[in-house]
Design a protein around this motif. Structure first.
Motif, PDB file in Angstrom:
ATOM      1  N   LEU A 157      66.061  62.001  41.184  1.00  0.00           N
ATOM      2  CA  LEU A 157      66.480  60.693  41.673  1.00  0.00           C
ATOM      3  C   LEU A 157      66.858  60.760  43.154  1.00  0.00           C
ATOM      4  CD1 LEU A 157      66.755  57.817  40.699  1.00  0.00           C
ATOM      5  CD2 LEU A 157      69.114  58.309  40.069  1.00  0.00           C
ATOM      6  N   LYS A 158      67.537  61.818  43.533  1.00  0.00           N
ATOM      7  CA  LYS A 158      67.916  62.008  44.939  1.00  0.00           C
ATOM      8  C   LYS A 158      66.667  62.097  45.826  1.00  0.00           C
ATOM      9  CE  LYS A 158      70.584  65.152  47.862  1.00  0.00           C
ATOM     10  NZ  LYS A 158      71.402  66.372  47.883  1.00  0.00           N
ATOM     11  N   ASP A 159      65.685  62.868  45.391  1.00  0.00           N
ATOM     12  CA  ASP A 159      64.450  63.017  46.165  1.00  0.00           C
ATOM     13  C   ASP A 159      63.629  61.726  46.172  1.00  0.00           C
ATOM     14  OD1 ASP A 159      65.087  65.607  46.859  1.00  0.00           O
ATOM     15  OD2 ASP A 159      63.877  66.515  45.267  1.00  0.00           O
ATOM     16  N   LEU A 160      63.679  60.977  45.075  1.00  0.00           N
ATOM     17  CA  LEU A 160      62.974  59.693  45.031  1.00  0.00           C
ATOM     18  C   LEU A 160      63.597  58.724  46.042  1.00  0.00           C
ATOM     19  CD1 LEU A 160      60.749  57.973  43.694  1.00  0.00           C
ATOM     20  CD2 LEU A 160      62.479  57.258  42.003  1.00  0.00           C
ATOM     21  N   ARG A 161      64.929  58.742  46.144  1.00  0.00           N
ATOM     22  CA  ARG A 161      65.587  57.895  47.148  1.00  0.00           C
ATOM     23  C   ARG A 161      65.137  58.281  48.558  1.00  0.00           C
ATOM     24  NH1 ARG A 161      70.448  58.875  43.976  1.00  0.00           N
ATOM     25  NH2 ARG A 161      70.848  57.012  42.746  1.00  0.00           N
ATOM     26  N   ARG A 162      65.088  59.579  48.835  1.00  0.00           N
ATOM     27  CA  ARG A 162      64.636  60.040  50.157  1.00  0.00           C
ATOM     28  C   ARG A 162      63.191  59.619  50.413  1.00  0.00           C
ATOM     29  NH1 ARG A 162      66.287  65.854  49.462  1.00  0.00           N
ATOM     30  NH2 ARG A 162      68.526  65.681  49.436  1.00  0.00           N
ATOM     31  N   ARG A 163      62.367  59.797  49.419  1.00  0.00           N
ATOM     32  CA  ARG A 163      60.952  59.404  49.546  1.00  0.00           C
ATOM     33  C   ARG A 163      60.836  57.905  49.814  1.00  0.00           C
ATOM     34  NH1 ARG A 163      55.831  60.027  50.765  1.00  0.00           N
ATOM     35  NH2 ARG A 163      54.333  59.751  49.097  1.00  0.00           N
ATOM     36  N   ALA A 164      61.619  57.107  49.120  1.00  0.00           N
ATOM     37  CA  ALA A 164      61.609  55.657  49.319  1.00  0.00           C
ATOM     38  C   ALA A 164      62.018  55.313  50.752  1.00  0.00           C
ATOM     39  CB  ALA A 164      62.537  54.972  48.313  1.00  0.00           C
ATOM     40  N   LEU A 165      63.034  55.993  51.258  1.00  0.00           N
ATOM     41  CA  LEU A 165      63.465  55.750  52.650  1.00  0.00           C
ATOM     42  C   LEU A 165      62.364  56.126  53.630  1.00  0.00           C
ATOM     43  CD1 LEU A 165      67.184  56.933  52.621  1.00  0.00           C
ATOM     44  CD2 LEU A 165      66.325  54.601  52.964  1.00  0.00           C
ATOM     45  N   ARG A 166      61.731  57.274  53.405  1.00  0.00           N
ATOM     46  CA  ARG A 166      60.648  57.700  54.312  1.00  0.00           C
ATOM     47  C   ARG A 166      59.492  56.699  54.306  1.00  0.00           C
ATOM     48  NH1 ARG A 166      61.457  62.856  52.091  1.00  0.00           N
ATOM     49  NH2 ARG A 166      59.454  62.750  51.034  1.00  0.00           N
ATOM     50  N   ILE A 167      59.134  56.241  53.133  1.00  0.00           N
ATOM     51  CA  ILE A 167      58.022  55.294  53.046  1.00  0.00           C
ATOM     52  C   ILE A 167      58.388  53.964  53.700  1.00  0.00           C
ATOM     53  CG2 ILE A 167      56.682  53.855  51.449  1.00  0.00           C
ATOM     54  CD1 ILE A 167      56.554  56.259  49.571  1.00  0.00           C
ATOM     55  N   THR A 168      59.547  53.435  53.372  1.00  0.00           N
ATOM     56  CA  THR A 168      59.913  52.126  53.923  1.00  0.00           C
ATOM     57  C   THR A 168      60.159  52.192  55.430  1.00  0.00           C
ATOM     58  OG1 THR A 168      62.230  52.443  53.288  1.00  0.00           O
ATOM     59  CG2 THR A 168      60.819  51.225  51.747  1.00  0.00           C
ATOM     60  N   ASP A 169      60.598  53.344  55.933  1.00  0.00           N
ATOM     61  CA  ASP A 169      60.788  53.499  57.382  1.00  0.00           C
ATOM     62  C   ASP A 169      59.478  53.325  58.146  1.00  0.00           C
ATOM     63  OD1 ASP A 169      63.497  53.848  57.243  1.00  0.00           O
ATOM     64  OD2 ASP A 169      63.467  56.021  57.599  1.00  0.00           O
ATOM     65  N   GLN A 170      58.353  53.626  57.491  1.00  0.00           N
ATOM     66  CA  GLN A 170      57.051  53.494  58.137  1.00  0.00           C
ATOM     67  C   GLN A 170      56.719  52.043  58.481  1.00  0.00           C
ATOM     68  OE1 GLN A 170      55.326  56.327  58.984  1.00  0.00           O
ATOM     69  NE2 GLN A 170      57.202  57.236  58.171  1.00  0.00           N
ATOM     70  N   PHE A 171      57.369  51.111  57.805  1.00  0.00           N
ATOM     71  CA  PHE A 171      57.077  49.688  57.997  1.00  0.00           C
ATOM     72  C   PHE A 171      58.094  48.982  58.894  1.00  0.00           C
ATOM     73  CE2 PHE A 171      55.103  50.927  54.022  1.00  0.00           C
ATOM     74  CZ  PHE A 171      53.824  50.424  54.170  1.00  0.00           C
ATOM     75  N   LYS A 172      59.141  49.682  59.276  1.00  0.00           N
ATOM     76  CA  LYS A 172      60.192  49.062  60.071  1.00  0.00           C
ATOM     77  C   LYS A 172      59.939  49.297  61.563  1.00  0.00           C
ATOM     78  CE  LYS A 172      63.690  49.623  56.505  1.00  0.00           C
ATOM     79  NZ  LYS A 172      64.904  50.326  56.119  1.00  0.00           N
ATOM     80  N   PRO A 173      60.460  48.384  62.391  1.00  0.00           N
ATOM     81  CA  PRO A 173      60.379  48.617  63.844  1.00  0.00           C
ATOM     82  C   PRO A 173      61.109  49.908  64.207  1.00  0.00           C
ATOM     83  CG  PRO A 173      61.066  46.359  63.364  1.00  0.00           C
ATOM     84  CD  PRO A 173      61.063  47.119  62.070  1.00  0.00           C
ATOM     85  N   ARG A 174      60.670  50.595  65.229  1.00  0.00           N
ATOM     86  CA  ARG A 174      61.247  51.908  65.602  1.00  0.00           C
ATOM     87  C   ARG A 174      62.752  51.848  65.790  1.00  0.00           C
ATOM     88  NH1 ARG A 174      57.721  56.143  67.444  1.00  0.00           N
ATOM     89  NH2 ARG A 174      55.588  55.398  67.314  1.00  0.00           N
ATOM     90  N   ASP A 175      63.262  50.779  66.362  1.00  0.00           N
ATOM     91  CA  ASP A 175      64.697  50.709  66.613  1.00  0.00           C
ATOM     92  C   ASP A 175      65.539  50.572  65.351  1.00  0.00           C
ATOM     93  OD1 ASP A 175      63.651  48.117  66.325  1.00  0.00           O
ATOM     94  OD2 ASP A 175      65.269  47.232  67.513  1.00  0.00           O
ATOM     95  N   GLU A 176      64.918  50.258  64.208  1.00  0.00           N
ATOM     96  CA  GLU A 176      65.636  50.146  62.938  1.00  0.00           C
ATOM     97  C   GLU A 176      65.605  51.427  62.119  1.00  0.00           C
ATOM     98  OE1 GLU A 176      64.733  46.792  60.491  1.00  0.00           O
ATOM     99  OE2 GLU A 176      64.508  45.470  62.226  1.00  0.00           O
ATOM    100  N   VAL A 177      64.794  52.378  62.519  1.00  0.00           N
ATOM    101  CA  VAL A 177      64.644  53.623  61.756  1.00  0.00           C
ATOM    102  C   VAL A 177      65.728  54.600  62.191  1.00  0.00           C
ATOM    103  CG1 VAL A 177      63.100  55.545  61.245  1.00  0.00           C
ATOM    104  CG2 VAL A 177      62.180  53.248  61.535  1.00  0.00           C
ATOM    105  N   ASP A 178      66.334  55.249  61.201  1.00  0.00           N
ATOM    106  CA  ASP A 178      67.394  56.246  61.493  1.00  0.00           C
ATOM    107  C   ASP A 178      66.820  57.449  62.208  1.00  0.00           C
ATOM    108  OD1 ASP A 178      69.333  54.710  60.293  1.00  0.00           O
ATOM    109  OD2 ASP A 178      69.054  55.655  58.339  1.00  0.00           O
TER     110      ASP A 178
END
Length: 178
Positions: A157-178
């Motif tokens: 579950l922890k790794d799935l959360r990380r994977r979800a963040l990595r995938i969704t970060d690909q769609f966000k503007p650069r200034d919104e990505v951690d």
């Protein structure tokens, strides 16, 4: 000759819930089963539990949309559900949030309904899909959801959360990505 009106038949979902309750009443203990049999049965029950929760979430979505909670004087559907069983407002609100999140993640709801994923995995995936920017193309949303559903069976579950963040970060503007 007069014809007596046919009694209306109960809705199939009413019958199905009654059958689930009856099946649970028939379980008579676990002694006498081998550990291998027990393991298999526990796994099947886990999948069945996920499937029951999917139906509960789906029914909650329809209930929430009906407006019954307000009509009955409850502050929300979550509060009404909490008052009906256990008094846990947080749990009632959580199922309503999950029901709403599935509106944008139908494949995730389908996977939960089949027992392919559990509710914790479904929550991570639905949240990720709901968190995609509004301008994300439908086929990209679908690819994100399908990828995460496919990853759910091999990731913690922890790794799935990380994977979800990595995938969704690909769609966000650069200034919104951690």
């Amino acid at each position: 000759m007069s014809v007596a009106p046919l009694a209306s038949l109960p809705h199939p979902s009413v019958v199905a819930v009654e059958q689930v309750e009856h099946a649970l009443d028939q379980m008579c203990g676990w002694d006498g089963l081998s550990p291998i049999e027990l393991k298999g049965l526990v796994e099947r029950l886990m999948r069945a539990g996920a499937r029951v929760q999917a139906q509960q979430i789906s029914a909650t979505r329809v209930l929430d949309a009906s407006g019954l909670a307000k009509a009955e004087g409850a502050s929300s559907t979550g509060a009404m559900l909490a008052g009906a069983f256990g008094g846990d407002r947080r749990a009632g609100d959580q199922i309503v949030r999950m029901a709403r999140a599935f509106e944008s993640a139908p494949q995730t709801e389908g996977a939960l309904t089949r027992g392919s994923i559990d509710t914790a995995q479904a929550a991570v995936i639905a949240s990720a899909v709901a968190g995609l920017p509004a301008d994300t193309a439908p086929h990209e949303r679908q690819a994100c959801e399908d990828t995460l559903i496919g990853d759910a069976d091999r990731l913690t579950l922890k790794d799935l959360r990380r994977r979800a963040l990595r995938i969704t970060d690909q769609f966000k503007p650069r200034d919104e990505v951690d």
